[in-house]
Design a protein around this motif. Structure first.
Motif, short mmCIF file in Angstrom:
data_model
loop_
_atom_site.label_atom_id
_atom_site.label_comp_id
_atom_site.label_asym_id
_atom_site.label_seq_id
_atom_site.Cartn_x
_atom_site.Cartn_y
_atom_site.Cartn_z
N SER A 68 0.81 -1.21 0.00
CA SER A 68 0.00 0.00 0.00
C SER A 68 0.85 1.27 0.00
CB SER A 68 -0.91 0.01 1.23
OG SER A 68 -0.15 0.07 2.41
N GLY A 69 2.15 1.10 0.09
CA GLY A 69 3.05 2.25 0.11
C GLY A 69 3.39 2.74 1.50
N ALA A 70 2.82 2.11 2.53
CA ALA A 70 3.11 2.52 3.90
C ALA A 70 4.53 2.14 4.27
CB ALA A 70 2.13 1.85 4.86
N SER A 71 5.16 2.95 5.13
CA SER A 71 6.53 2.66 5.55
C SER A 71 6.75 3.08 6.98
CB SER A 71 7.54 3.38 4.65
OG SER A 71 7.54 4.78 4.91
N VAL A 72 7.72 2.44 7.63
CA VAL A 72 8.08 2.79 9.00
C VAL A 72 8.61 4.22 9.05
CG1 VAL A 72 9.69 2.29 10.87
CG2 VAL A 72 8.52 0.42 9.72
N ALA A 73 9.42 4.58 8.06
CA ALA A 73 10.00 5.92 8.05
C ALA A 73 8.90 6.98 7.98
CB ALA A 73 10.95 6.06 6.88
N ARG A 74 7.88 6.76 7.17
CA ARG A 74 6.79 7.72 7.07
C ARG A 74 5.98 7.76 8.36
NH1 ARG A 74 4.42 5.86 2.83
NH2 ARG A 74 5.68 7.07 1.38
N ALA A 75 5.75 6.61 8.96
CA ALA A 75 5.02 6.57 10.22
C ALA A 75 5.78 7.34 11.30
CB ALA A 75 4.80 5.12 10.66
N TYR A 76 7.08 7.17 11.32
CA TYR A 76 7.89 7.87 12.30
C TYR A 76 7.87 9.37 12.06
CZ TYR A 76 11.99 9.31 14.97
OH TYR A 76 12.83 9.94 15.84
N SER A 77 7.92 9.77 10.80
CA SER A 77 7.86 11.19 10.46
C SER A 77 6.54 11.80 10.90
CB SER A 77 8.05 11.37 8.95
OG SER A 77 7.93 12.74 8.59
N LEU A 78 5.46 11.08 10.70
CA LEU A 78 4.15 11.57 11.14
C LEU A 78 4.09 11.68 12.66
CD1 LEU A 78 1.94 9.44 8.72
CD2 LEU A 78 2.15 11.94 8.69
N LEU A 79 4.70 10.73 13.35
CA LEU A 79 4.76 10.79 14.81
C LEU A 79 5.52 12.03 15.27
CD1 LEU A 79 4.01 9.21 17.43
CD2 LEU A 79 6.29 8.19 17.30
N GLU A 80 6.64 12.32 14.63
CA GLU A 80 7.42 13.51 14.96
C GLU A 80 6.61 14.78 14.76
OE1 GLU A 80 10.99 12.99 12.50
OE2 GLU A 80 12.12 13.06 14.39
N GLN A 81 5.76 14.76 13.75
CA GLN A 81 4.93 15.92 13.43
C GLN A 81 3.67 15.98 14.29
OE1 GLN A 81 4.27 16.14 9.09
NE2 GLN A 81 6.16 14.94 8.85
N LYS A 82 3.53 15.05 15.21
CA LYS A 82 2.39 14.97 16.11
C LYS A 82 1.08 14.70 15.37
CE LYS A 82 4.54 17.81 19.67
NZ LYS A 82 4.39 18.97 20.59
N GLN A 83 1.19 14.09 14.20
CA GLN A 83 -0.01 13.65 13.48
C GLN A 83 -0.29 12.21 13.91
OE1 GLN A 83 -0.01 14.56 9.23
NE2 GLN A 83 1.53 16.17 9.57
N TYR A 84 -0.80 12.07 15.12
CA TYR A 84 -0.85 10.77 15.76
C TYR A 84 -1.80 9.78 15.09
CZ TYR A 84 1.61 13.43 19.32
OH TYR A 84 2.51 14.23 19.97
#
Length: 268
Positions: A68-84
């Protein structure tokens, strides 16, 4: 006769005061008094302390991209941006395609803690920790976040061993903080380890002298062993730290009245 009348008058005053108290207290069959079971008071700076932030999350060690294109790196970036919400969704997509990816479960759990979805966070962080331990790479941030999630779901039995780990690390770079010491004391108190809880609450107060919740529980433990002087000392500090803490005021009032009744009875 005067002594009997005085005692009866004192009893009526105490009874009337008790009926007006915010927090009810009850008499046990043995004659000992107990405060009512209260909701766990919030620890000092709870919102800041209880929610693991992206800065406390280790950088992902595996960059996995799903169909689906999901990645750990993107998830981590979203977490850093507080987009929980987005971070949790992204991490869960990675975990669905790669169930052994501890980083994906970990990021999902951190996001859920920040969303106050503590039951979901506990399940995902436990999965992450289990995978880490299997790989021989236990992560301190995961342990701490999981311990807090268990406290938030009132699963004190599971929380306690993790809190012991969190508060006994020898690293000078990460000394135990007042919040984790308070959580440890709370878990010990709720699992009927009053002596251990008292030590943990004292440690929390030593680290943070204005830790209202720890001071309250120190007062409550002293009250339950009928040490009204110690209870009054701790509860006075708790109410000074937070004048809106109704349960602390209620218990403080009752401790004063019980000590006065005992003192007056002894003199009579």
């Amino acid at each position: 006769m005067m002594k009997t009348g005085f005692r009866a008058s004192l009893s009526r005053v105490v009874l009337s005061a008790l009926m007006l108290m915010t927090a009810a207290v009850v008499f046990g069959q043995s004659g000992a008094t107990r405060p009512r079971r209260v909701t766990t008071p919030p620890p000092v700076d709870d919102e800041a302390g209880a929610s693991p932030s992206a800065s406390r999350t280790a950088t992902p060690t595996r960059t996995v991209v799903t169909n689906s294109g999901a990645s750990v790196a993107r998830a981590y970036s979203l977490l850093e941006q507080k987009q929980y919400e987005a971070a949790a969704k992204e991490a869960k997509q990675v975990a669905a395609g790669d169930p052994n990816n501890s980083e994906a479960w970990k990021i999902a759990g951190f996001a859920e803690v920040n969303l106050k979805q503590y039951a979901e966070a506990a399940a995902d962080l436990q999965r992450a920790l289990d995978l880490q331990r299997t790989a021989g790479a236990e992560d301190a941030n995961t342990v701490d976040a999981l311990a807090q999630a268990y406290v938030r779901t009132e699963d004190y039995t599971r929380a306690l061993p993790l809190l012991v780990i969190a508060t006994t690390r020898t690293s000078k770079a990460t000394p135990p903080d007042a919040l984790m010491l308070y959580y440890r004391g709370l878990a010990e108190y709720r699992t009927n380890k009053a002596a251990d809880a008292e030590r943990s609450f004292n440690a929390a107060v030593k680290t943070d002298p204005k830790n209202t919740a720890a001071l309250y529980y120190l007062g409550r433990i002293a009250f339950e062993r009928r040490d009204d002087t110690a209870a009054i000392a701790s509860l006075n500090r708790a109410t000074l730290s937070d004048p809106r803490f109704a349960d602390a005021w209620a218990l403080l009032t009752y401790a004063y009245m019980r000590r006065a009744a005992v003192t007056t009875g002894a003199k009579a």
